[in-house]
Design a protein around this motif. Structure first.
Motif, PDB file in Angstrom:
ATOM      1  N   ARG A  34       5.233   9.865  -0.336  1.00  0.00           N
ATOM      2  CA  ARG A  34       4.965   8.445  -0.540  1.00  0.00           C
ATOM      3  C   ARG A  34       6.089   7.857  -1.381  1.00  0.00           C
ATOM      4  NH1 ARG A  34       1.998   8.935   3.117  1.00  0.00           N
ATOM      5  NH2 ARG A  34      -0.217   9.424   3.023  1.00  0.00           N
ATOM      6  N   GLY A  35       6.339   6.568  -1.213  1.00  0.00           N
ATOM      7  CA  GLY A  35       7.288   5.868  -2.083  1.00  0.00           C
ATOM      8  C   GLY A  35       8.706   6.385  -1.980  1.00  0.00           C
ATOM      9  N   ARG A  36       9.365   6.502  -3.131  1.00  0.00           N
ATOM     10  CA  ARG A  36      10.792   6.817  -3.126  1.00  0.00           C
ATOM     11  C   ARG A  36      11.164   8.095  -2.374  1.00  0.00           C
ATOM     12  NH1 ARG A  36      14.554   6.551  -8.460  1.00  0.00           N
ATOM     13  NH2 ARG A  36      13.363   4.612  -8.641  1.00  0.00           N
ATOM     14  N   LEU A  89       9.696   9.480   0.025  1.00  0.00           N
ATOM     15  CA  LEU A  89       9.523   9.200   1.455  1.00  0.00           C
ATOM     16  C   LEU A  89      10.750   8.490   2.011  1.00  0.00           C
ATOM     17  CD1 LEU A  89       7.890   8.969   4.084  1.00  0.00           C
ATOM     18  CD2 LEU A  89       6.858   6.878   3.179  1.00  0.00           C
ATOM     19  N   HIS A  90      11.237   7.496   1.266  1.00  0.00           N
ATOM     20  CA  HIS A  90      12.403   6.748   1.737  1.00  0.00           C
ATOM     21  C   HIS A  90      13.629   7.642   1.808  1.00  0.00           C
ATOM     22  CE1 HIS A  90      10.120   3.094  -0.056  1.00  0.00           C
ATOM     23  NE2 HIS A  90       9.700   3.362   1.157  1.00  0.00           N
ATOM     24  N   GLN A  91      13.763   8.510   0.817  1.00  0.00           N
ATOM     25  CA  GLN A  91      14.898   9.448   0.831  1.00  0.00           C
ATOM     26  C   GLN A  91      14.811  10.363   2.049  1.00  0.00           C
ATOM     27  OE1 GLN A  91      14.577  11.335  -2.995  1.00  0.00           O
ATOM     28  NE2 GLN A  91      15.749   9.730  -4.044  1.00  0.00           N
ATOM     29  N   GLU A  99      17.671   2.113  -9.029  1.00  0.00           N
ATOM     30  CA  GLU A  99      17.059   3.435  -9.153  1.00  0.00           C
ATOM     31  C   GLU A  99      17.357   4.029 -10.534  1.00  0.00           C
ATOM     32  OE1 GLU A  99      17.052   4.767  -4.422  1.00  0.00           O
ATOM     33  OE2 GLU A  99      18.487   5.683  -5.783  1.00  0.00           O
ATOM     34  N   LEU A 122      16.301   0.744   3.313  1.00  0.00           N
ATOM     35  CA  LEU A 122      15.169   1.659   3.148  1.00  0.00           C
ATOM     36  C   LEU A 122      15.041   2.101   1.691  1.00  0.00           C
ATOM     37  CD1 LEU A 122      14.786   4.548   5.725  1.00  0.00           C
ATOM     38  CD2 LEU A 122      13.043   3.001   4.831  1.00  0.00           C
ATOM     39  N   ARG A 123      16.146   2.538   1.140  1.00  0.00           N
ATOM     40  CA  ARG A 123      16.116   3.028  -0.236  1.00  0.00           C
ATOM     41  C   ARG A 123      15.863   1.902  -1.218  1.00  0.00           C
ATOM     42  NH1 ARG A 123      19.070   8.460  -1.570  1.00  0.00           N
ATOM     43  NH2 ARG A 123      18.312   7.689  -3.585  1.00  0.00           N
ATOM     44  N   LEU A 175      11.512  -0.338  -2.290  1.00  0.00           N
ATOM     45  CA  LEU A 175      10.634  -0.389  -3.454  1.00  0.00           C
ATOM     46  C   LEU A 175      10.949  -1.561  -4.380  1.00  0.00           C
ATOM     47  CD1 LEU A 175      10.386   3.354  -4.491  1.00  0.00           C
ATOM     48  CD2 LEU A 175       8.563   1.908  -3.609  1.00  0.00           C
ATOM     49  N   ALA A 201       5.904   5.880   9.302  1.00  0.00           N
ATOM     50  CA  ALA A 201       5.805   6.380   7.923  1.00  0.00           C
ATOM     51  C   ALA A 201       5.525   5.240   6.948  1.00  0.00           C
ATOM     52  CB  ALA A 201       7.090   7.105   7.539  1.00  0.00           C
ATOM     53  N   LEU A 202       6.189   4.111   7.134  1.00  0.00           N
ATOM     54  CA  LEU A 202       5.964   2.973   6.237  1.00  0.00           C
ATOM     55  C   LEU A 202       4.547   2.448   6.392  1.00  0.00           C
ATOM     56  CD1 LEU A 202       9.266   0.852   6.420  1.00  0.00           C
ATOM     57  CD2 LEU A 202       8.588   2.548   4.714  1.00  0.00           C
ATOM     58  N   ASP A 231       2.282   4.750   4.538  1.00  0.00           N
ATOM     59  CA  ASP A 231       2.554   4.565   3.117  1.00  0.00           C
ATOM     60  C   ASP A 231       1.831   3.329   2.608  1.00  0.00           C
ATOM     61  OD1 ASP A 231       3.862   5.523   0.827  1.00  0.00           O
ATOM     62  OD2 ASP A 231       5.414   3.994   1.008  1.00  0.00           O
ATOM     63  N   ASP A 243      -1.948   3.739   2.402  1.00  0.00           N
ATOM     64  CA  ASP A 243      -2.285   4.556   1.252  1.00  0.00           C
ATOM     65  C   ASP A 243      -2.305   3.749  -0.048  1.00  0.00           C
ATOM     66  OD1 ASP A 243      -2.783   7.414   1.292  1.00  0.00           O
ATOM     67  OD2 ASP A 243      -1.440   7.401  -0.447  1.00  0.00           O
TER      68      ASP A 243
END
Lengths: 187, 187
Positions: free
Chosen positions: A148-150, A152-154, B18, B104-105, B108, B178-179, B182, B185
DNA sequence: TAGCTCATGTAACTAGTTACATGATTTG
DNA sequence: CAAATCATGTAACTAGTTACATGAGCTA
């Protein structure tokens, strides 16, 4: 003269080897066939053609027209053909899809065996990169469904890398098989 | 200020969001994680960081060190965060793999729904392009096994285009699935 | 009559690369 | 003792983009 990079020059040499033409025509060709990947503005092409003419790689034939400006029809000259043959045989370590596409379309104007060798080099390089990415995937993301979250993006970015390398390797395998048959046939 | 393109700026904003760091560190990060696709020399990064600081997007904290030059630790400031959020939501029509990886990265640090919408746009665009290539394939190369010489090379270039678009579409489908999970969730 | 095609270019700008420079510290 | 790492930068250059300019002919 730097002689490194020189990507657009070589694309132009290939296109003009297939058929002589004006800068304007080249710009349109780049939008279409080769331009599946490649693009170049007419401004850029005019500038590069001028430089190539000064370097003796292409020859110009000015054709007068009525009602519209004179045409400059460019043709590859002997030094241009030599340069193209040299570049086609030489490894391009950083080549992307576009550059390989140009080398493929240029294959007829150089040594076919050298073209195949270059494709094989790239297949190996991409296969190695793919292997590396797969190891990173296994090591860093053993349970991707729970991400989930970071992280997942990686993971998704890595998946992109894997898919791109897979596509590249498969494409190069297809090229090598086809070039092999083509060579067998010519012999 | 042009505000078009600005690719490296946004990659830097994501990376500094990040974790804060120096230009030197950013150069190393670009060689690794994000740099699966991305690369930027330290010279380029220093220049861009300077420009971004003047524009108020990042703030500097100079840290004295003994035995080596002072460190400049960069942090994203409020206008930088706003600019990043704006860019993440905005469509990038010409985006390649690298740019999508950065988005993508960065997901968040912006609106998750906007990120998903952007990925969906790209999936659609690549699916359309793939369909076009497949039609060209069917129309121009109905019997690919018999091809030799120039038409064979043209066909192989087209095959490359098809494989790249396939890879892109499948990757974007994976991202969207996947998103979606996510987001479910998080709710 | 408005917009597209043919056909050329200049000028200004943005982005990125390559080469060079400095200098202490740590690792093999 | 050599090479890599940390940490900064300048200068010169190459490549590519964007905006502007000209002007005839052809098409809807």
């Amino acid at each position: 003269m730097t002689l490194s990079g020189m990507a657009l020059e070589h694309a132009i040499l290939v296109s003009l080897s297939e058929r002589s033409g004006t800068g304007y025509e080249l710009a349109r060709r780049f939008e279409r066939s080769i331009g599946l990947f490649w693009s170049a503005s007419h401004q850029q092409i005019y500038r590069v053609l001028k430089r190539m003419e000064e370097a003796g790689q292409v020859a110009v034939n000015v054709v007068a027209q009525d009602g519209r400006p004179d045409k400059k029809v460019y043709t590859v000259s002997a030094p241009g053909r030599a340069e193209l043959r040299r570049w086609l045989a030489e490894p391009s370590p950083q080549a992307g899809v576009q550059e390989l596409a140009v080398k493929l379309r240029g294959a007829l104007f150089g040594d076919p065996a050298a073209a195949a060798a270059e494709m094989a080099r790239h297949r190996d390089a991409h296969a190695e990169r793919l292997e590396l990415y797969r190891q990173i995937e296994k090591r860093d993301f053993p349970a991707p469904d729970r991400l989930r979250g970071r992280p997942l993006h990686q993971y998704l970015v890595l998946r992109g890398g894997i898919r791109m390398e897979e596509g590249q390797v498969e494409w190069l395998e297809e090229i090598l098989a086809a070039l092999h048959d083509d060579g067998k046939d010519a012999r």
